[in-house]
Design a protein around this motif. Structure first.
Motif, PDB file in Angstrom:
ATOM      1  N   UNK A  23       0.843  -1.195   0.000  1.00 47.78           N
ATOM      2  CA  UNK A  23       0.000   0.000   0.000  1.00 47.78           C
ATOM      3  C   UNK A  23       0.882   1.251   0.000  1.00 47.78           C
ATOM      4  N   UNK A  24       0.321   2.368  -0.459  1.00 48.15           N
ATOM      5  CA  UNK A  24       1.077   3.613  -0.617  1.00 48.15           C
ATOM      6  C   UNK A  24       1.854   3.983   0.642  1.00 48.15           C
ATOM      7  N   UNK A  25       3.154   4.236   0.466  1.00 46.54           N
ATOM      8  CA  UNK A  25       3.999   4.710   1.551  1.00 46.54           C
ATOM      9  C   UNK A  25       4.437   3.668   2.550  1.00 46.54           C
ATOM     10  N   UNK A  26       3.987   2.430   2.385  1.00 42.01           N
ATOM     11  CA  UNK A  26       4.301   1.377   3.366  1.00 42.01           C
ATOM     12  C   UNK A  26       5.724   0.869   3.184  1.00 42.01           C
ATOM     13  N   UNK A  27       6.401   0.654   4.315  1.00 41.63           N
ATOM     14  CA  UNK A  27       7.753   0.107   4.364  1.00 41.63           C
ATOM     15  C   UNK A  27       7.668  -1.211   5.119  1.00 41.63           C
ATOM     16  N   UNK A  28       8.038  -2.294   4.473  1.00 39.37           N
ATOM     17  CA  UNK A  28       8.003  -3.612   5.107  1.00 39.37           C
ATOM     18  C   UNK A  28       9.423  -4.152   5.152  1.00 39.37           C
ATOM     19  N   UNK A  29       9.878  -4.516   6.337  1.00 41.28           N
ATOM     20  CA  UNK A  29      11.250  -4.965   6.542  1.00 41.28           C
ATOM     21  C   UNK A  29      11.197  -6.400   7.040  1.00 41.28           C
ATOM     22  N   UNK A  30      11.890  -7.293   6.322  1.00 37.51           N
ATOM     23  CA  UNK A  30      11.817  -8.715   6.669  1.00 37.51           C
ATOM     24  C   UNK A  30      13.128  -9.425   6.340  1.00 37.51           C
ATOM     25  N   UNK A  31      13.173 -10.708   6.646  1.00 36.83           N
ATOM     26  CA  UNK A  31      14.338 -11.527   6.324  1.00 36.83           C
ATOM     27  C   UNK A  31      14.087 -12.299   5.040  1.00 36.83           C
ATOM     28  N   UNK A  32      15.163 -12.885   4.527  1.00 38.31           N
ATOM     29  CA  UNK A  32      15.122 -13.593   3.247  1.00 38.31           C
ATOM     30  C   UNK A  32      14.093 -14.726   3.216  1.00 38.31           C
ATOM     31  N   UNK A  33      13.770 -15.283   4.367  1.00 39.99           N
ATOM     32  CA  UNK A  33      12.820 -16.393   4.411  1.00 39.99           C
ATOM     33  C   UNK A  33      11.477 -16.015   3.774  1.00 39.99           C
ATOM     34  N   UNK A  34      11.114 -14.727   3.824  1.00 37.80           N
ATOM     35  CA  UNK A  34       9.851 -14.276   3.248  1.00 37.80           C
ATOM     36  C   UNK A  34       9.957 -13.995   1.750  1.00 37.80           C
ATOM     37  N   UNK A  35      11.152 -14.198   1.204  1.00 36.75           N
ATOM     38  CA  UNK A  35      11.364 -14.005  -0.229  1.00 36.75           C
ATOM     39  C   UNK A  35      10.875 -15.158  -1.073  1.00 36.75           C
ATOM     40  N   UNK A  36      10.577 -16.261  -0.435  1.00 38.70           N
ATOM     41  CA  UNK A  36      10.066 -17.444  -1.149  1.00 38.70           C
ATOM     42  C   UNK A  36       8.655 -17.745  -0.669  1.00 38.70           C
ATOM     43  N   UNK A  37       7.739 -17.773  -1.605  1.00 41.99           N
ATOM     44  CA  UNK A  37       6.392 -18.232  -1.297  1.00 41.99           C
ATOM     45  C   UNK A  37       5.484 -17.247  -0.595  1.00 41.99           C
ATOM     46  N   UNK A  38       5.965 -16.040  -0.305  1.00 48.82           N
ATOM     47  CA  UNK A  38       5.108 -15.032   0.318  1.00 48.82           C
ATOM     48  C   UNK A  38       4.545 -14.152  -0.784  1.00 48.82           C
ATOM     49  N   UNK A  39       3.236 -14.076  -0.872  1.00 45.16           N
ATOM     50  CA  UNK A  39       2.595 -13.294  -1.919  1.00 45.16           C
ATOM     51  C   UNK A  39       2.204 -11.917  -1.403  1.00 45.16           C
ATOM     52  N   UNK A  40       2.968 -10.926  -1.832  1.00 44.43           N
ATOM     53  CA  UNK A  40       2.686  -9.532  -1.498  1.00 44.43           C
ATOM     54  C   UNK A  40       1.849  -8.950  -2.639  1.00 44.43           C
ATOM     55  N   UNK A  41       0.546  -9.173  -2.613  1.00 49.39           N
ATOM     56  CA  UNK A  41      -0.323  -8.706  -3.693  1.00 49.39           C
ATOM     57  C   UNK A  41      -0.574  -7.212  -3.574  1.00 49.39           C
ATOM     58  N   UNK A  42      -0.443  -6.509  -4.692  1.00 47.53           N
ATOM     59  CA  UNK A  42      -0.700  -5.070  -4.711  1.00 47.53           C
ATOM     60  C   UNK A  42      -2.117  -4.825  -5.209  1.00 47.53           C
ATOM     61  N   UNK A  43      -2.958  -4.420  -4.285  1.00 46.60           N
ATOM     62  CA  UNK A  43      -4.349  -4.105  -4.639  1.00 46.60           C
ATOM     63  C   UNK A  43      -4.587  -2.600  -4.613  1.00 46.60           C
ATOM     64  N   UNK A  44      -3.520  -1.838  -4.362  1.00 43.82           N
ATOM     65  CA  UNK A  44      -3.608  -0.381  -4.265  1.00 43.82           C
ATOM     66  C   UNK A  44      -3.305   0.219  -5.639  1.00 43.82           C
ATOM     67  N   UNK A  45      -4.324   0.717  -6.294  1.00 46.79           N
ATOM     68  CA  UNK A  45      -4.157   1.288  -7.638  1.00 46.79           C
ATOM     69  C   UNK A  45      -3.189   2.457  -7.647  1.00 46.79           C
ATOM     70  N   UNK A  46      -3.101   3.194  -6.545  1.00 46.62           N
ATOM     71  CA  UNK A  46      -2.166   4.332  -6.482  1.00 46.62           C
ATOM     72  C   UNK A  46      -0.726   3.844  -6.567  1.00 46.62           C
ATOM     73  N   UNK A  47      -0.413   2.738  -5.901  1.00 46.65           N
ATOM     74  CA  UNK A  47       0.934   2.174  -5.970  1.00 46.65           C
ATOM     75  C   UNK A  47       1.228   1.750  -7.403  1.00 46.65           C
ATOM     76  N   UNK A  48       0.277   1.069  -8.041  1.00 44.26           N
ATOM     77  CA  UNK A  48       0.457   0.623  -9.422  1.00 44.26           C
ATOM     78  C   UNK A  48       0.668   1.805 -10.367  1.00 44.26           C
ATOM     79  N   UNK A  49      -0.136   2.836 -10.194  1.00 44.95           N
ATOM     80  CA  UNK A  49      -0.054   4.017 -11.045  1.00 44.95           C
ATOM     81  C   UNK A  49       1.315   4.694 -10.939  1.00 44.95           C
ATOM     82  N   UNK A  50       1.954   4.581  -9.771  1.00 45.89           N
ATOM     83  CA  UNK A  50       3.223   5.248  -9.516  1.00 45.89           C
ATOM     84  C   UNK A  50       4.453   4.355  -9.722  1.00 45.89           C
TER      85      UNK A  50
END
Length: 144
Positions: free
Chosen positions: A75-102
């Motif tokens: 979502x717009x302006x969100x900062x998510x900080x994680x470890x590499x374990x979340x790089x596999x199989x975690x689906x960060x779906x973008x449903x925010x049209x503003x993020x897509x537009x930018x």
């Protein structure tokens, strides 16, 4: 690819890039290699200067907490900080049209993957299912 020679410069480069992307009304997901480096970053003064729209995603969280952070990550302006374990199989779906537009979600990988498939998986967290997105490596020279 950015490569920095000191931990301070490395964290500074990461936080500068986060600020640049979030000012563009986009979301940023940062992947650290492990809990140790993630904690070093969150204990640094650079982390506290990132504002309030930041969330940690850790293995110790409950399933409901993880789901909340993952759903909010793109979502717009969100900062998510994680470890590499979340790089596999975690689906960060973008449903925010503003993020897509930018330009979509921006992913920063802060370590060099030993396995090329891990890097491809982390890159894949950004432009999900035909959505826009970008990817960048910011590395610490002593890790290479």
């Amino acid at each position: 690819i950015l490569i920095d020679s000191t931990l301070s410069n490395y964290f500074h480069a990461i936080s500068d890039q986060i600020k640049t992307i979030t000012k563009q009304k986009r979301a940023v997901i940062i992947f650290f290699q492990d809990k140790i480096r993630l904690k070093e970053f969150t204990d640094s003064p650079f982390y506290s200067k990132l504002g309030r729209q930041k969330k940690l995603l850790t293995e110790e969280m409950s399933a409901a907490e993880k789901e909340f952070v993952i759903n909010k990550a793109a979502t717009v302006g969100q900062i998510t900080i994680c470890t590499a374990v979340f790089g596999r199989g975690t689906d960060f779906f973008c449903k925010d049209d503003r993020v897509q537009k930018n330009g979509g979600v921006h992913v920063i990988q802060t370590f060099l993957s030993v396995d090329r498939s891990e890097e491809v998986q982390i890159q894949g967290r950004t432009a999900r299912q035909g959505k826009k997105g970008s990817y960048q490596l910011i590395l610490l020279e002593s890790d290479l």
